[in-house]
Design an enzyme around this catalytic site. Structure first.
Site, PDB file in Angstrom:
ATOM      1  N   TYR A   1      61.735  85.171 -10.000  1.00  0.00           N
ATOM      2  CA  TYR A   1      60.612  84.013 -10.259  1.00  0.00           C
ATOM      3  C   TYR A   1      60.300  83.918 -11.738  1.00  0.00           C
ATOM      4  O   TYR A   1      59.849  84.934 -12.300  1.00  0.00           O
ATOM      5  CB  TYR A   1      59.256  84.490  -9.248  1.00  0.00           C
ATOM      6  CG  TYR A   1      59.686  84.885  -7.925  1.00  0.00           C
ATOM      7  CD1 TYR A   1      60.798  84.155  -7.422  1.00  0.00           C
ATOM      8  CD2 TYR A   1      58.791  85.482  -7.228  1.00  0.00           C
ATOM      9  CE1 TYR A   1      60.840  84.334  -5.700  1.00  0.00           C
ATOM     10  CE2 TYR A   1      58.688  85.315  -5.901  1.00  0.00           C
ATOM     11  CZ  TYR A   1      60.029  85.205  -5.291  1.00  0.00           C
ATOM     12  OH  TYR A   1      60.064  85.285  -4.015  1.00  0.00           O
TER      13      TYR A   1
ATOM     14  N   PRO B   1      55.488  81.450   5.074  1.00  0.00           N
ATOM     15  CA  PRO B   1      54.697  81.363   6.166  1.00  0.00           C
ATOM     16  C   PRO B   1      54.037  80.182   6.469  1.00  0.00           C
ATOM     17  O   PRO B   1      53.657  79.856   7.641  1.00  0.00           O
ATOM     18  CB  PRO B   1      53.689  82.439   5.699  1.00  0.00           C
ATOM     19  CG  PRO B   1      53.551  82.371   4.015  1.00  0.00           C
ATOM     20  CD  PRO B   1      54.995  82.266   3.795  1.00  0.00           C
ATOM     21  N   LEU B   2      53.774  79.273   5.532  1.00  0.00           N
ATOM     22  CA  LEU B   2      53.348  77.969   5.723  1.00  0.00           C
ATOM     23  C   LEU B   2      54.473  76.852   5.919  1.00  0.00           C
ATOM     24  O   LEU B   2      54.091  75.813   5.899  1.00  0.00           O
ATOM     25  CB  LEU B   2      52.318  77.566   4.723  1.00  0.00           C
ATOM     26  CG  LEU B   2      51.432  78.656   4.305  1.00  0.00           C
ATOM     27  CD1 LEU B   2      50.264  78.074   3.167  1.00  0.00           C
ATOM     28  CD2 LEU B   2      50.584  79.044   5.792  1.00  0.00           C
ATOM     29  N   GLY B   3      55.675  77.271   6.053  1.00  0.00           N
ATOM     30  CA  GLY B   3      56.938  76.226   6.273  1.00  0.00           C
ATOM     31  C   GLY B   3      57.226  75.491   5.049  1.00  0.00           C
ATOM     32  O   GLY B   3      57.767  74.629   5.140  1.00  0.00           O
TER      33      GLY B   3
ATOM     34  N   PRO C   1      60.961  76.611  -0.547  1.00  0.00           N
ATOM     35  CA  PRO C   1      60.766  77.292  -1.633  1.00  0.00           C
ATOM     36  C   PRO C   1      60.709  76.685  -2.897  1.00  0.00           C
ATOM     37  O   PRO C   1      60.207  77.241  -4.103  1.00  0.00           O
ATOM     38  CB  PRO C   1      61.948  78.476  -1.342  1.00  0.00           C
ATOM     39  CG  PRO C   1      62.375  78.201  -0.047  1.00  0.00           C
ATOM     40  CD  PRO C   1      62.132  76.738   0.417  1.00  0.00           C
TER      41      PRO C   1
END
Length: 270
Positions: free
Chosen positions: A67, A211-213, A216
């Site tokens: 990241y 987690p929220l679809g 990335p």
């Protein structure tokens, strides 16, 4: 549907010792864009957001070498220095430019990244270091042995895996204890349910990314944030969710997902 949903608690002990609130924070978005590349341009605002997260009661923060690369570790380290928080990072993946991913799970690369992560995170020991991806050119046993070496000499506390299959996990477990698995899982993408259940049985944390679809590499949630987080928190007591955001308003809203967990248990999506 896991049989453990009636035993939902707000905390989970990573490695059977590091107790964290199961609603954590993922730092991927605290990077430059596009492609999560470069330092977060509103650095001071990012520091404020991370400290606000900790003040709310979030005690688990997830980052990674890739990241930025490295810059998410740096902002997390600066924000949480001196605070009682459990910090996880990942290694074995590098990002020399936006959209270009290099996977290297060799011993020397992993140990080098661990040493640099200790500096970036401003820690004497990394609470949880996760293999970001399995290197097709390096047996997973070799990568995990390198992490076990760093664990033995005190550089890392617990070992985790990301983007793995059940077979990968079994091979890793033949080498040493594994404290966490981080794979994509959410209320719209449930193919990892068997692995969620297996890790729960083994006392291994399951940390669902996406987690929220969301994509990335792109901002924005595809699922209703509070409902999606509540569904995951109700799904299994070993799940630690790590939604990422750059907005304090959204951070506060995500934290309120705990208010919906009982509803998700009783009638959430299957």
């Amino acid at each position: 549907m896991t049989s453990q949903r009636d035993n939902i608690t707000r905390s989970f002990k990573i490695g059977d010792e590091l107790e964290v609130n199961r609603l954590g924070y993922g730092a991927m978005r605290l990077t430059g864009q596009p492609g999560n590349f470069g330092p977060y341009p509103q650095w001071d605002q990012g520091l404020t957001l991370l400290r606000r997260a900790h003040d709310l009661g979030i005690t688990f923060f997830d980052s990674a070498w890739a990241y930025g690369p490295e810059t998410a570790d740096r902002i997390v380290g600066e924000a949480l220095e001196g605070r009682d928080a459990v910090i996880a990072t990942k290694g074995g993946v590098d990002k020399p430019e936006p959209g270009r991913i290099l996977v290297d799970g060799s011993r020397d690369t992993l140990l080098r990244q661990i040493d640099k992560a200790l500096v970036n995170l401003r820690r004497d020991r990394i609470d949880l270091f996760q293999l970001h991806r399995v290197d097709p050119d390096t047996p997973i046993e070799t990568s995990v042995r390198a992490l076990a070496e760093a664990q033995a000499d005190g550089r890392i506390r617990h070992i985790g895996l990301s983007n793995v299959t059940r077979a990968d996990l079994d091979r890793a477990l033949s080498v040493t204890a594994i404290a966490s698995v981080q794979n994509r899982f959410n209320m719209a993408e449930t193919s990892e349910q068997d692995l969620v259940e297996f890790t729960a049985e083994q006392g291994i944390a399951f940390i669902p990314y996406g987690p929220l679809g969301a994509n990335p590499m792109q901002p924005g949630a595809k699922l209703d944030p509070k409902q999606a987080l509540a569904w995951l928190l109700a799904r299994s007591p070993n799940i630690i969710v790590i939604p990422g955001t750059t907005s304090i308003v959204h951070l506060d809203d995500n934290w309120r997902a705990w208010d919906l967990v009982s509803t998700a248990k009783d009638g959430g999506a299957a």
